[in-house]
Design an enzyme around this catalytic site. Structure first.
Site, PDB file in Angstrom:
ATOM      1  N   LYS A 216      23.291  -7.729  14.276  1.00 54.31           N
ATOM      2  CA  LYS A 216      23.205  -6.581  13.227  1.00 54.31           C
ATOM      3  C   LYS A 216      21.174  -6.866  13.140  1.00 54.31           C
ATOM      4  CE  LYS A 216      22.633  -3.492   9.562  1.00 54.31           C
ATOM      5  NZ  LYS A 216      22.871  -2.478   9.935  1.00 54.31           N
ATOM      6  N   CYS A 272      15.910  -1.519   4.656  1.00 59.75           N
ATOM      7  CA  CYS A 272      16.009  -2.693   5.524  1.00 59.75           C
ATOM      8  C   CYS A 272      15.307  -2.800   6.900  1.00 59.75           C
ATOM      9  CB  CYS A 272      17.969  -1.713   5.938  1.00 59.75           C
ATOM     10  SG  CYS A 272      19.170  -1.689   4.618  1.00 59.75           S
TER      11      CYS A 272
HETATM   12  P1  NAD Z   1      22.954  -1.196  -2.695  1.00 59.31           P
HETATM   13  O1  NAD Z   1      21.527  -2.157  -3.642  1.00 59.31           O
HETATM   14  O2  NAD Z   1      22.508   0.145  -3.156  1.00 59.31           O
HETATM   15  O3  NAD Z   1      24.272  -1.769  -3.412  1.00 59.31           O
HETATM   16  C1  NAD Z   1      24.280  -3.519  -3.918  1.00 59.31           C
HETATM   17  C2  NAD Z   1      25.696  -3.050  -5.135  1.00 59.31           C
HETATM   18  O4  NAD Z   1      25.173  -4.688  -5.093  1.00 59.31           O
HETATM   19  C3  NAD Z   1      24.530  -3.150  -6.342  1.00 59.31           C
HETATM   20  O5  NAD Z   1      24.931  -1.785  -7.320  1.00 59.31           O
HETATM   21  C4  NAD Z   1      24.503  -4.141  -6.887  1.00 59.31           C
HETATM   22  O6  NAD Z   1      24.715  -3.998  -8.429  1.00 59.31           O
HETATM   23  C5  NAD Z   1      25.675  -4.143  -6.453  1.00 59.31           C
HETATM   24  N1  NAD Z   1      25.953  -6.535  -6.632  1.00 59.31           N
HETATM   25  C6  NAD Z   1      24.909  -6.934  -6.761  1.00 59.31           C
HETATM   26  N2  NAD Z   1      25.246  -8.466  -7.100  1.00 59.31           N
HETATM   27  C7  NAD Z   1      26.254  -7.808  -7.281  1.00 59.31           C
HETATM   28  C8  NAD Z   1      27.375  -8.779  -8.068  1.00 59.31           C
HETATM   29  N3  NAD Z   1      27.217 -10.314  -8.533  1.00 59.31           N
HETATM   30  N4  NAD Z   1      29.348  -9.323  -8.332  1.00 59.31           N
HETATM   31  C9  NAD Z   1      28.699  -7.014  -8.226  1.00 59.31           C
HETATM   32  N5  NAD Z   1      28.264  -6.411  -7.745  1.00 59.31           N
HETATM   33  C10 NAD Z   1      26.895  -6.760  -7.044  1.00 59.31           C
HETATM   34  O7  NAD Z   1      22.613  -1.889  -1.176  1.00 59.31           O
HETATM   35  P2  NAD Z   1      23.267  -1.144   0.367  1.00 59.31           P
HETATM   36  O8  NAD Z   1      22.103  -0.281   0.338  1.00 59.31           O
HETATM   37  O9  NAD Z   1      24.056  -0.947  -0.385  1.00 59.31           O
HETATM   38  O10 NAD Z   1      23.097  -2.566   1.259  1.00 59.31           O
HETATM   39  C11 NAD Z   1      24.251  -3.788   1.000  1.00 59.31           C
HETATM   40  C12 NAD Z   1      23.940  -4.468   2.691  1.00 59.31           C
HETATM   41  O11 NAD Z   1      24.473  -3.524   3.302  1.00 59.31           O
HETATM   42  C13 NAD Z   1      22.438  -5.278   2.248  1.00 59.31           C
HETATM   43  O12 NAD Z   1      22.344  -6.428   2.360  1.00 59.31           O
HETATM   44  C14 NAD Z   1      21.925  -4.241   3.469  1.00 59.31           C
HETATM   45  O13 NAD Z   1      21.319  -4.464   4.600  1.00 59.31           O
HETATM   46  C15 NAD Z   1      22.996  -3.479   4.184  1.00 59.31           C
HETATM   47  N6  NAD Z   1      23.121  -2.508   4.902  1.00 59.31           N
HETATM   48  C16 NAD Z   1      22.747  -1.252   4.107  1.00 59.31           C
HETATM   49  C17 NAD Z   1      22.529  -0.080   4.971  1.00 59.31           C
HETATM   50  C18 NAD Z   1      22.130   1.010   4.515  1.00 59.31           C
HETATM   51  O14 NAD Z   1      21.862   2.291   5.061  1.00 59.31           O
HETATM   52  N7  NAD Z   1      21.292   1.210   2.547  1.00 59.31           N
HETATM   53  C19 NAD Z   1      23.179   0.031   6.143  1.00 59.31           C
HETATM   54  C20 NAD Z   1      23.677  -0.609   6.724  1.00 59.31           C
HETATM   55  C21 NAD Z   1      24.002  -1.694   6.000  1.00 59.31           C
HETATM   56  C1  UGA Z   2      19.434   2.500   9.923  1.00 57.01           C
HETATM   57  C2  UGA Z   2      19.894   1.834  10.970  1.00 57.01           C
HETATM   58  O1  UGA Z   2      19.045   3.464  11.857  1.00 57.01           O
HETATM   59  C3  UGA Z   2      20.929   2.147  10.894  1.00 57.01           C
HETATM   60  O2  UGA Z   2      21.444   1.730  11.713  1.00 57.01           O
HETATM   61  C4  UGA Z   2      21.581   0.282   9.875  1.00 57.01           C
HETATM   62  O3  UGA Z   2      22.678   0.550   9.071  1.00 57.01           O
HETATM   63  C5  UGA Z   2      20.457   0.821   8.679  1.00 57.01           C
HETATM   64  O4  UGA Z   2      19.036   0.814   9.378  1.00 57.01           O
HETATM   65  C6  UGA Z   2      20.638  -0.259   8.080  1.00 57.01           C
HETATM   66  O5  UGA Z   2      21.070  -1.528   8.287  1.00 57.01           O
HETATM   67  O6  UGA Z   2      20.590  -0.204   6.347  1.00 57.01           O
HETATM   68  P1  UGA Z   2      18.659   4.229   8.270  1.00 57.01           P
HETATM   69  O7  UGA Z   2      17.427   3.089   7.829  1.00 57.01           O
HETATM   70  O8  UGA Z   2      19.139   4.228   6.740  1.00 57.01           O
HETATM   71  O9  UGA Z   2      19.726   3.573   9.053  1.00 57.01           O
HETATM   72  O10 UGA Z   2      17.530   5.182   9.093  1.00 57.01           O
HETATM   73  P2  UGA Z   2      16.696   5.569  10.392  1.00 57.01           P
HETATM   74  O11 UGA Z   2      17.689   6.597  10.571  1.00 57.01           O
HETATM   75  O12 UGA Z   2      16.918   4.678  10.738  1.00 57.01           O
HETATM   76  O13 UGA Z   2      16.100   5.839  10.211  1.00 57.01           O
HETATM   77  C7  UGA Z   2      14.714   4.446   9.684  1.00 57.01           C
HETATM   78  C8  UGA Z   2      13.024   5.245   9.306  1.00 57.01           C
HETATM   79  O14 UGA Z   2      12.922   5.639  10.433  1.00 57.01           O
HETATM   80  C9  UGA Z   2      13.231   6.617   8.538  1.00 57.01           C
HETATM   81  O15 UGA Z   2      11.834   6.477   7.383  1.00 57.01           O
HETATM   82  C10 UGA Z   2      13.237   7.727  10.074  1.00 57.01           C
HETATM   83  O16 UGA Z   2      12.757   9.180   9.039  1.00 57.01           O
HETATM   84  C11 UGA Z   2      12.182   6.582  10.631  1.00 57.01           C
HETATM   85  N1  UGA Z   2      12.641   7.378  11.508  1.00 57.01           N
HETATM   86  C12 UGA Z   2      13.537   7.045  12.486  1.00 57.01           C
HETATM   87  C13 UGA Z   2      11.181   7.461  12.800  1.00 57.01           C
HETATM   88  O17 UGA Z   2      10.133   7.808  12.352  1.00 57.01           O
HETATM   89  N2  UGA Z   2      11.230   8.224  14.165  1.00 57.01           N
HETATM   90  C14 UGA Z   2      12.425   7.952  14.595  1.00 57.01           C
HETATM   91  O18 UGA Z   2      12.965   8.898  16.281  1.00 57.01           O
HETATM   92  C15 UGA Z   2      13.504   7.995  14.136  1.00 57.01           C
END
Ligand code: NAD
Ligand code: UGA
Length: 456
Positions: A216, A272
């Site tokens: 990841k 992230c």
């Molecule tokens: P987020 O901040 O939107 O959500 C996390 C939630 O967890 C919050 O609502 C918070 O209140 C809750 N929380 C925290 N501690 C808690 C507890 N002890 N009990 C119950 N609830 C609790 O975060 P997110 O963007 O959903 O990301 C979560 C994880 O997934 C991170 O590790 C991130 O790196 C990963 N991730 C995020 C994305 C994305 O696109 N945002 C994509 C892939 C992976």
């Molecule tokens: C990224 C990864 O694409 C997901 O696979 C992953 O799950 C996620 O992070 C995560 O772990 O949170 P995300 O951050 O939601 O997803 O969006 P992206 O589409 O990856 O874009 C990330 C940033 O890069 C944005 O600001 C986007 O505008 C920028 N970007 C992307 C560029 O500037 N150029 C590109 O060609 C692509």
């Protein structure tokens, strides 16, 4: 019926659980969170996050086999499978501050799971975590005398915001890591069977726990590295009259390189990429791997350079002063189709513009509320305006910072007519027709392409 509990109702927990509940009606899914406002919003049609297609999926499953609750303990106690999907932000204090992941939230979850569980459970790491976190989690879960058995799996999420529902419905792959023991493999198959209700089996990859956790971080590091690589080339393009779009197309047609993630921009944002690369840097350093750490750190450094370089271009092209000039910022979200502004390049750009005493007007179709919170430290220099036409009225310059489709469809002649002259347009996403803008009369600057100027 298998009962699933997901701790964390955020950008990952909400959409992933909604998709599981929609696709797999044999399971009952309860999403729990300590944030009562978020849980309340998940129960309305005004969801706490904006994601195209999400509301439809939630509405289909909510009340049938998808539930939202603040009763974390009950959710855990009732479940056969507990997903941990809490936030793992960069640590801001103590050892590893600014680099390591802050692991307090998942550890609190692990302790809670141990405390309240009365039956065996599969615990799934959905959050992005440092490699070998599962080992620490197992130690917490099995500490002291505990007759309950927990089998820990890693199942990182690869969805991207803005396309989350498509990514969840037809993922490139689902990754599940588990122990190579009979109970580890049995748990892994249980989870794989749930995904297999809608994901083809050959897209469900299984690995050992540590490979899954590390994959990841590696995936995000590789994606971000591509953006930094093309952004590095964009600076050279500007110095040499090469066109970064043409370069990207030329290299992207090589099937070994591929065309995706080669869009030059003001820089990558989102919650992230930066956090996960810095976590990778910290991990490398912890294992004494100085050179790999330095290699990955540079991806973040280049991103910061790109944001600052954009503001410098604005300043220098506008005669080295933007004090008291009105600058309309089109787009504050870190990418299109989301209201999320975490680590958005717009934050840094606005702060740097404010430090030059510009008057900033921020417009965004979904992110104005978040933008207000992000810019409280410079609130004297910023206005917020939903309507881009009003935001641009009387402006000296427009800066396109998010690639919202809406910005492609605007009437730029009308915008130009209402602006101060010369009217500058800085396209931080290379998304507009620059020849057409130049014909209207704009001074056009973009990323990695020559400027189009009527001056000198
Ligand atoms: P987020 O901040 O939107 O959500 C996390 C939630 O967890 C919050 O609502 C918070 O209140 C809750 N929380 C925290 N501690 C808690 C507890 N002890 N009990 C119950 N609830 C609790 O975060 P997110 O963007 O959903 O990301 C979560 C994880 O997934 C991170 O590790 C991130 O790196 C990963 N991730 C995020 C994305 C994305 O696109 N945002 C994509 C892939 C992976
Ligand atoms: C990224 C990864 O694409 C997901 O696979 C992953 O799950 C996620 O992070 C995560 O772990 O949170 P995300 O951050 O939601 O997803 O969006 P992206 O589409 O990856 O874009 C990330 C940033 O890069 C944005 O600001 C986007 O505008 C920028 N970007 C992307 C560029 O500037 N150029 C590109 O060609 C692509």
């Amino acid at each position: 019926m298998t009962k699933i509990c997901c701790i964390g109702a955020g950008y990952v927990g909400g959409p992933t659980m909604a998709m599981i509940a929609r696709q797999c009606q044999d399971v009952q899914v309860t999403v729990v969170d300590i944030n009562a406002d978020r849980i309340a919003a998940w129960q309305t049609d005004d969801l706490p996050i904006y994601e195209p297609g999400l509301l439809e999926v939630v509405k289909e499953a909510r009340g049938r086999n998808l539930f939202f609750s603040t009763d974390v303990d009950q959710g855990i106690r009732d479940a056969d499978i507990v997903f941990v999907s809490v936030n793992t932000p960069t640590k801001t204090f103590g050892e590893g501050a600014g680099c390591a992941s802050d692991l307090q939230y998942w550890e609190l979850c692990a302790r809670r799971i141990k405390e309240v569980s009365t039956s065996d459970k599969i615990i799934v790491e959905k959050s992005t975590l440092p490699v070998r976190t599962a080992e620490a989690m197992e130690r917490v879960l099995h500490a002291g005398h505990n007759p309950v058995h927990f089998e820990v799996l890693s199942n990182p999420e690869f969805l991207a915001e803005g396309t989350a529902m498509e990514d969840l419905e037809a993922p490139d792959r689902v990754l599940i890591g588990g122990h190579e023991t009979p109970s580890g493999q049995k748990a892994l198959q249980t989870l794989a069977d749930i995904y297999a209700t809608w994901v083809p089996r050959d897209r469900i990859l299984t690995t050992n726990l540590w490979s899954s956790e590390l994959s990841k971080l590696t995936a995000n590091a590789f994606l971000a590295q591509r953006v930094s690589s093309i952004n590095a080339i964009s600076a050279l393009c500007e110095a040499t009259e090469a066109d970064v779009g043409e370069v990207a197309r030329a290299i992207g047609t090589d099937s070994r390189i591929g065309p995706k993630f080669l869009k030059a921009s003001i820089g990558f944002g989102g919650s992230c990429f930066k956090k996960d690369i810095l976590n990778l840097v910290y991990l490398c350093e912890s294992y004494g791997l100085k050179e790999p750490a330095e290699y990955w750190r540079q991806v973040v450094a280049l991103n910061e350079y790109q944001e600052t370089r954009f503001v410098k271009t604005m300043l220098h092209s506008m005669f080295n002063t933007i004090a008291n000039k009105r600058i309309a910022v089109f787009g504050f979200a870190f990418k299109a189709d989301t209201g999320d502004t975490r680590e958005s390049p717009s934050i840094k750009v606005c702060r740097e513009l404010a430090s030059e005493h510009a008057r900033i007007v921020v417009s965004d179709p979904q992110a104005i509320d978040n933008a207000r919170k992000d810019l409280t430290d410079i609130d004297g220099s910023v206005e917020f305006e939903l309507d881009p036409y009003k935001a641009a009225e009387g402006a000296h310059a427009i800066a396109i910072l998010t690639d919202w489709k809406e910005y492609r469809d605007l009437d730029y002649q009308r915008i130009f007519d209402g602006m101060q002259k010369p009217a500058f347009l800085f396209d931080g996403r290379n998304m507009l027709d620059h020849d057409a803008l130049y014909e209207i009369g704009f001074e056009v600057y973009s990323i990695g392409k020559g400027k189009k100027s009527h001056l000198n």
